[in-house]
Design a protein around this motif. Structure first.
Motif, PDB file in Angstrom:
ATOM      1  N   GLU A 144      -7.840  11.038  -1.974  1.00 29.66           N
ATOM      2  CA  GLU A 144      -8.197  10.417  -3.253  1.00 29.66           C
ATOM      3  C   GLU A 144      -7.918   8.922  -3.228  1.00 29.66           C
ATOM      4  N   ALA A 145      -6.813   8.535  -2.592  1.00 27.42           N
ATOM      5  CA  ALA A 145      -6.486   7.114  -2.518  1.00 27.42           C
ATOM      6  C   ALA A 145      -7.532   6.340  -1.718  1.00 27.42           C
ATOM      7  N   VAL A 146      -7.949   6.908  -0.578  1.00 33.27           N
ATOM      8  CA  VAL A 146      -8.964   6.244   0.239  1.00 33.27           C
ATOM      9  C   VAL A 146     -10.297   6.183  -0.507  1.00 33.27           C
ATOM     10  N   ALA A 147     -10.560   7.224  -1.310  1.00 31.70           N
ATOM     11  CA  ALA A 147     -11.824   7.274  -2.045  1.00 31.70           C
ATOM     12  C   ALA A 147     -11.948   6.148  -3.064  1.00 31.70           C
ATOM     13  N   LEU A 148     -10.831   5.485  -3.410  1.00 32.52           N
ATOM     14  CA  LEU A 148     -10.921   4.352  -4.327  1.00 32.52           C
ATOM     15  C   LEU A 148     -11.837   3.257  -3.796  1.00 32.52           C
ATOM     16  N   LEU A 149     -11.902   3.140  -2.478  1.00 30.91           N
ATOM     17  CA  LEU A 149     -12.738   2.100  -1.887  1.00 30.91           C
ATOM     18  C   LEU A 149     -14.216   2.332  -2.134  1.00 30.91           C
ATOM     19  N   ARG A 150     -14.573   3.519  -2.619  1.00 29.67           N
ATOM     20  CA  ARG A 150     -15.967   3.782  -2.946  1.00 29.67           C
ATOM     21  C   ARG A 150     -16.358   3.218  -4.303  1.00 29.67           C
ATOM     22  N   LEU A 151     -15.364   2.816  -5.104  1.00 26.19           N
ATOM     23  CA  LEU A 151     -15.673   2.254  -6.418  1.00 26.19           C
ATOM     24  C   LEU A 151     -16.236   0.842  -6.243  1.00 26.19           C
ATOM     25  N   PRO A 152     -17.470   0.607  -6.658  1.00 22.67           N
ATOM     26  CA  PRO A 152     -18.066  -0.723  -6.433  1.00 22.67           C
ATOM     27  C   PRO A 152     -17.256  -1.849  -7.056  1.00 22.67           C
ATOM     28  N   ARG A 153     -16.743  -1.625  -8.255  1.00 27.68           N
ATOM     29  CA  ARG A 153     -16.010  -2.701  -8.934  1.00 27.68           C
ATOM     30  C   ARG A 153     -14.719  -3.044  -8.210  1.00 27.68           C
ATOM     31  N   LEU A 154     -14.020  -2.002  -7.693  1.00 26.53           N
ATOM     32  CA  LEU A 154     -12.776  -2.271  -6.975  1.00 26.53           C
ATOM     33  C   LEU A 154     -13.063  -2.984  -5.658  1.00 26.53           C
ATOM     34  N   ARG A 155     -14.120  -2.590  -4.975  1.00 21.61           N
ATOM     35  CA  ARG A 155     -14.489  -3.289  -3.745  1.00 21.61           C
ATOM     36  C   ARG A 155     -14.826  -4.744  -4.029  1.00 21.61           C
ATOM     37  N   ALA A 156     -15.506  -4.992  -5.134  1.00 27.69           N
ATOM     38  CA  ALA A 156     -15.845  -6.365  -5.482  1.00 27.69           C
ATOM     39  C   ALA A 156     -14.590  -7.194  -5.745  1.00 27.69           C
ATOM     40  N   LEU A 157     -13.645  -6.627  -6.490  1.00 28.95           N
ATOM     41  CA  LEU A 157     -12.401  -7.346  -6.765  1.00 28.95           C
ATOM     42  C   LEU A 157     -11.619  -7.610  -5.481  1.00 28.95           C
ATOM     43  N   ALA A 158     -11.529  -6.589  -4.612  1.00 28.78           N
ATOM     44  CA  ALA A 158     -10.786  -6.760  -3.361  1.00 28.78           C
ATOM     45  C   ALA A 158     -11.445  -7.817  -2.478  1.00 28.78           C
ATOM     46  N   LEU A 159     -12.769  -7.795  -2.408  1.00 26.81           N
ATOM     47  CA  LEU A 159     -13.484  -8.777  -1.600  1.00 26.81           C
ATOM     48  C   LEU A 159     -13.247 -10.191  -2.112  1.00 26.81           C
ATOM     49  N   CYS A 160     -13.363 -10.375  -3.412  1.00 22.28           N
ATOM     50  CA  CYS A 160     -13.209 -11.723  -3.982  1.00 22.28           C
ATOM     51  C   CYS A 160     -11.770 -12.214  -3.882  1.00 22.28           C
ATOM     52  N   ALA A 161     -10.803 -11.331  -4.122  1.00 21.11           N
ATOM     53  CA  ALA A 161      -9.402 -11.738  -3.999  1.00 21.11           C
ATOM     54  C   ALA A 161      -9.075 -12.134  -2.568  1.00 21.11           C
ATOM     55  N   THR A 162      -9.646 -11.411  -1.593  1.00 25.54           N
ATOM     56  CA  THR A 162      -9.399 -11.739  -0.191  1.00 25.54           C
ATOM     57  C   THR A 162     -10.073 -13.047   0.198  1.00 25.54           C
TER      58      THR A 162
ATOM     59  N   LEU B 119       0.826  -1.205   0.000  1.00 25.07           N
ATOM     60  CA  LEU B 119       0.000   0.000   0.000  1.00 25.07           C
ATOM     61  C   LEU B 119       0.857   1.251   0.000  1.00 25.07           C
ATOM     62  N   THR B 120       1.933   1.232   0.796  1.00 32.10           N
ATOM     63  CA  THR B 120       2.834   2.388   0.831  1.00 32.10           C
ATOM     64  C   THR B 120       3.479   2.613  -0.523  1.00 32.10           C
ATOM     65  N   GLY B 121       3.983   1.544  -1.132  1.00 31.39           N
ATOM     66  CA  GLY B 121       4.617   1.687  -2.440  1.00 31.39           C
ATOM     67  C   GLY B 121       3.659   2.188  -3.495  1.00 31.39           C
ATOM     68  N   GLY B 122       2.453   1.645  -3.516  1.00 31.64           N
ATOM     69  CA  GLY B 122       1.476   2.087  -4.510  1.00 31.64           C
ATOM     70  C   GLY B 122       1.092   3.542  -4.335  1.00 31.64           C
ATOM     71  N   HIS B 123       0.819   3.964  -3.090  1.00 32.77           N
ATOM     72  CA  HIS B 123       0.418   5.356  -2.867  1.00 32.77           C
ATOM     73  C   HIS B 123       1.571   6.322  -3.165  1.00 32.77           C
ATOM     74  N   LEU B 124       2.788   5.966  -2.740  1.00 33.73           N
ATOM     75  CA  LEU B 124       3.925   6.849  -3.018  1.00 33.73           C
ATOM     76  C   LEU B 124       4.137   7.030  -4.516  1.00 33.73           C
ATOM     77  N   ALA B 125       4.013   5.935  -5.271  1.00 32.08           N
ATOM     78  CA  ALA B 125       4.223   6.038  -6.717  1.00 32.08           C
ATOM     79  C   ALA B 125       3.203   6.968  -7.357  1.00 32.08           C
ATOM     80  N   ASP B 126       1.944   6.845  -6.940  1.00 30.72           N
ATOM     81  CA  ASP B 126       0.914   7.736  -7.488  1.00 30.72           C
ATOM     82  C   ASP B 126       1.095   9.170  -7.000  1.00 30.72           C
ATOM     83  N   ARG B 127       1.551   9.338  -5.775  1.00 33.34           N
ATOM     84  CA  ARG B 127       1.672  10.679  -5.204  1.00 33.34           C
ATOM     85  C   ARG B 127       2.799  11.479  -5.857  1.00 33.34           C
ATOM     86  N   VAL B 128       3.962  10.843  -6.043  1.00 32.30           N
ATOM     87  CA  VAL B 128       5.095  11.560  -6.631  1.00 32.30           C
ATOM     88  C   VAL B 128       5.065  11.516  -8.155  1.00 32.30           C
TER      89      VAL B 128
END
Length: 460
Positions: A257-275, A86-95
């Protein structure tokens, strides 16, 4: 809310309209940045797998660690990278520099290899392994984001398949190199760690010289998962945006903005199923131990079992990715878990036959070919380009932590009830979780129907 990207044909058509002379041009099947990243991963995996192949022997036979101490280090080795993703992904998008963060991750892992020569007890070895896995966690999401941002949406399954095939080639060569060094060099373990460090440095050099800094990074636009707009409104050029100097640089990404990604229904569905599916995916090490226990494979052949999985994965990663682009990522992803369930069934109920180990390893390799590259390709189709690394990291972290939890639970079940009941429980759990995932990731409507009005083109 599903993995398939049915809009590929339209995107493929628009990609031919941007030739300088007005003639038809077809985008290359695999971008040069993907091949460069695949080469970096191949070299780095040779280095990493050299260490992984000898680490259990080194820690237990060389340093004399107890099984409890080895279990703690194994947990560190497999769990830290998941937490750092999570740290690596957010840092890459931030910088806005995915190559920089990936390079730091590769460099940190390379730096840790020679430190193993100086660590001779549980504490120092644990610190070195934690730092090495921190480097892996930092680089994973930015690397996958670079792959997706360098590739047209309709070809991302193939691109991830090519990368995973090259990565797996390194996973095949690393153990072979380690065992060759152990059998021929004086001071075998030290020689393995020294050669591994040199190979890791080579991977960093290739990254810095051959991976373009702006691969695939362009101006912010709609989600990659949306339908392509008409060519007049949204040209779909296969060239990376770095070749368009007039395009504005995207604004930096903040944490909100990064936290707001969890509001995307499709991303939540993918995260739920992968977990969910990760919670019932037995680790590779346990599966190989089960195979040895079931078939009586001799100890000297045990190190070759991972090579069987890796060989099948190498051969089929690209075809599986291309198939996912063609028929839908949801279908291929779920089929991969069905193949894993078939492997569990063979271990539980198949009569002992000489072909049993080969069948289980083939199914295990097919599982990885159908899931390992398809999942990040699906995630890439659900999040905006400027948050690509963060989205991939969110799903990858949930999956990795779930698999780590599965390993702990499976080990406890094996200890309490035996290998057979533990595997039967994992198989039952996988069957239930796959059914839930199939329901959650189902198409929201027939192929030609749009989603509800709020997101009229969100799944295309």
């Amino acid at each position: 809310m599903y993995l398939a990207d049915r809009s590929a044909p339209a995107g493929a058509k628009t990609a031919r309209q941007n030739a300088p002379d007005g003639g038809p041009v077809r985008a290359p099947a695999v971008a040069s940045a993907v091949l460069a990243l695949g080469t970096v991963s191949l070299i780095t995996d040779v280095s990493s797998e050299m260490v992984t192949a000898v680490l259990p022997l080194y820690l237990v036979a060389g340093l004399g660690l107890s099984p409890l101490g080895f279990g703690a280090l194994d947990g560190v080795y497999n769990g830290v990278s998941a937490l750092v993703q999570l740290t690596g992904g957010h840092l890459a998008d931030r910088v806005r520099n995915h190559k920089l963060i990936a390079g730091i991750g590769y460099g940190l892992s390379a730096l840790c290899k020679p430190l193993l020569l100086l660590a001779h007890s549980l504490g120092p070895v644990g610190v070195v392994l934690a730092l090495e896995r921190t480097g892996k966690g930092l680089r994973t999401a930015p690397r996958d984001a670079l792959i997706s941002l360098s590739t047209p949406a309709e070809l991302q399954g193939r691109a991830f398949g090519v990368h995973r095939a090259m990565d797996t080639t390194g996973a095949l060569l690393g153990p072979l190199a380690a065992f060759f060094i152990l059998n021929t060099a004086v001071g075998g373990y030290d020689a393995v760690f020294g050669v591994s460090a040199c190979v890791a440095v080579l991977g960093v050099v290739v990254l810095m010289l051959f991976v373009p800094s702006g691969a695939g990074l362009g101006p912010p636009g709609p989600d990659v998962g949306t339908s392509p707009r008409p060519a007049a409104a949204q040209p779909d050029s296969p060239k990376p945006a770095a070749a368009q100097p007039d395009s504005p640089k995207p604004a930096a990404v903040n944490l909100r903005e990064a936290v707001a990604l969890l509001r995307l229904p499709r991303l939540r569905a993918l995260a739920l199923c992968a977990t969910l599916l990760g919670l019932t995916t037995v680790s590779d090490a346990f599966l190989y131990l089960l195979l040895q226990d079931r078939t009586g494979i001799r100890e000297q052949w045990f190190p070759l079992l991972p090579l069987g999985t890796a060989a099948v994965f190498l051969l089929l990663a690209v075809p599986a990715g291309a198939l996912a682009d063609r028929i839908g990522r949801r279908t291929v992803f779920l089929a991969g878990h069905a193949l894993l369930l078939a492997g569990y069934g063979l271990l539980l109920w198949a009569p002992h036959q000489p072909a049993l180990p080969y069948l289980v390893l083939v199914l295990h390799g097919l599982f990885y070919a159908a899931t390992d590259g398809v999942l990040p390709a699906a995630v890439a189709a659900t999040v905006p380009a400027k948050l690509r690394a963060t989205g991939i990291a969110l799903v990858g972290t949930g999956q990795a932590l779930a698999r780590f939890g599965c390993s702990l639970a499976f080990g406890a079940a094996w200890t309490l009830w035996g290998a057979g009941p533990a595997l039967a429980g994992a198989a039952a759990g996988l069957c239930c979780c796959a059914a839930v995932a199939g329901f959650v990731l189902r198409p929201a409507a027939p192929d030609t129907a749009p989603e509800p009005a709020r997101h009229p083109r969100g799944t295309r």
